[in-house]
Write an enzyme that holds these catalytic residues in place. Structure first.
Site, PDB file in Angstrom:
ATOM      1  N   TYR A  66      -5.610  -3.735   8.477  1.00 39.70           N
ATOM      2  CA  TYR A  66      -4.584  -3.537   7.441  1.00 39.70           C
ATOM      3  C   TYR A  66      -3.237  -4.100   7.890  1.00 39.70           C
ATOM      4  O   TYR A  66      -2.573  -4.843   7.155  1.00 39.70           O
ATOM      5  CB  TYR A  66      -4.471  -2.044   7.148  1.00 39.70           C
ATOM      6  CG  TYR A  66      -3.377  -1.668   6.170  1.00 39.70           C
ATOM      7  CD1 TYR A  66      -3.597  -1.764   4.790  1.00 39.70           C
ATOM      8  CD2 TYR A  66      -2.136  -1.200   6.602  1.00 39.70           C
ATOM      9  CE1 TYR A  66      -2.595  -1.413   3.889  1.00 39.70           C
ATOM     10  CE2 TYR A  66      -1.141  -0.848   5.711  1.00 39.70           C
ATOM     11  CZ  TYR A  66      -1.374  -0.954   4.354  1.00 39.70           C
ATOM     12  OH  TYR A  66      -0.391  -0.597   3.461  1.00 39.70           O
ATOM     13  N   SER A 102       4.415  -3.781   4.151  1.00 47.72           N
ATOM     14  CA  SER A 102       4.428  -2.424   4.715  1.00 47.72           C
ATOM     15  C   SER A 102       5.220  -2.408   6.012  1.00 47.72           C
ATOM     16  O   SER A 102       5.331  -3.437   6.699  1.00 47.72           O
ATOM     17  CB  SER A 102       3.003  -1.975   5.020  1.00 47.72           C
ATOM     18  OG  SER A 102       3.011  -0.758   5.750  1.00 47.72           O
TER      19      SER A 102
END
Ligand code: NAD
Ligand code: MG
Length: 298
Positions: free
Chosen positions: A203, A190
């Site tokens: 995350y 990401s």
């Protein structure tokens, strides 16, 4: 919703801005309930035989980015197994229908990847049903926002690590003895690995780890002819976001901070995975391909 793609589409206006309501749904979110709906390439992705005869396993292939990847792989000629949580059966059925419409085999493997034993079972299931395996996409992920570390439940921290990191390790470890030279492993990282949001400490940590895992393993496996790469999406409109992935008040402007000024659609990610899976990227090893709408990455 029907989407179209023209040869000279302007990327700014190719898709409308996503302006979802500031609501939260329970996780896992579902594409069948996503408001507004997302494009997984059902009407837009055109294959050209780039993965003819290949056998792919895509985790989180029921919805979002994984769904778009599974559909594109099938249209490029691959048989595709998808792993997802049992609660996501409706989404998985939709993807299976799309794979079969492309004339390819769809294999549905519901289960929980945070269970180490299931990672092995899922690989065995895919191997049996597909008759081998030569593309593995570690894409399943968990993202729950929390603005204060002291309020971040231990259980959430561990589940995020287990879903995003441990499952990738156990699944890859189980698949590796069966992967031939020419196989490809692709991990979904990401933009959060480089521009970590203050509300996504757990995350973002996993996404940086996925980048390091990808590069280290790529060096290890390259001599065997197995390429490992990653894709780093920017803000993409998927069920992950309204199911506690973002504070709800941020949803109506989701993706507006990108230079393109809008969120990406899952269908805009699929070509990156097709490229990394196909032999045309034979000299691309240990790379993280950014598909971020212009958000800068190193
Ligand atoms: P998504 O919710 O559609 O996909 C995530 C999938 O992970 C779910 O469909 C689910 O099947 C799977 N999953 C989660 N926990 C699981 C478990 N315990 N067992 C089995 N499967 C499990 O959302 P998405 O945005 O398409 O996410 C796909 C990947 O893309 C994730 O790794 C996510 O971190 C990454 N990503 C998303 C964005 C974004 O803006 N949407 C941005 C960067 C990276
Ligand atoms: Mg899903």
């Amino acid at each position: 919703m029907t989407w179209t793609q023209n040869t000279f589409d302007n990327p700014v206006t190719r898709y409308p801005k996503v302006e979802p309501p500031a609501d939260m749904v329970s996780e896992p979110g579902r594409d069948s309930e996503l408001d507004p709906p997302a494009d997984h390439g059902e009407e837009t992705y055109v294959g050209s035989g780039r993965l003819e005869g290949r056998k792919a396993l895509v985790t989180g292939g029921d919805s979002g980015i994984g769904a778009a990847v599974a559909i594109a792989f099938a249209r490029e000629g691959a048989d595709v197994a998808i792993v997802y949580l049992p609660a996501e059966q409706v989404d998985a059925n939709h993807v299976a229908e799309q794979i079969e419409k492309a004339g390819r085999k769809a294999v549905l493997i519901p289960g929980d990847l945070t269970d180490r034993a299931f990672c092995g079972v899922a690989v065995e299931h895919a191997l049996d049903a597909l008759g081998g395996l030569d593309i593995v996409v570690n894409n399943a992920g968990k993202q729950i926002f929390c603005e204060d570390l002291t309020q971040l439940p231990d259980e959430q921290f561990e589940l995020t690590m287990r879903t995003n990191i441990h499952a990738m390790f156990y699944l890859t470890k189980a698949a590796l003895p069966h992967l031939p030279a020419g196989a490809a492993i692709i991990n979904t990282t990401s933009v959060q690995a480089y521009l970590p949001g203050p509300q996504l400490v757990d995350y973002a940590t996993t996404k940086a780890a996925i980048n390091a895992f990808t590069k280290a393993l790529a060096g290890q496996l390259a001599p065997r002819g197995i390429r490992v790469n990653a894709v780093a999406p920017g803000p993409i409109w998927t069920p992950l976001q309204p199911s506690k992935g973002q504070p709800p008040e941020k949803l109506p402007k989701f993706g507006e901070q990108t230079p393109l000024g809008r969120a990406g659609q899952p269908a805009e990610l699929a070509p990156a995975y097709v490229f990394l899976a196909s032999p045309e990227s034979s000299y691309v090893v240990g790379e993280t391909l950014a598909v971020t709408g212009g958000m800068p990455t190193p």
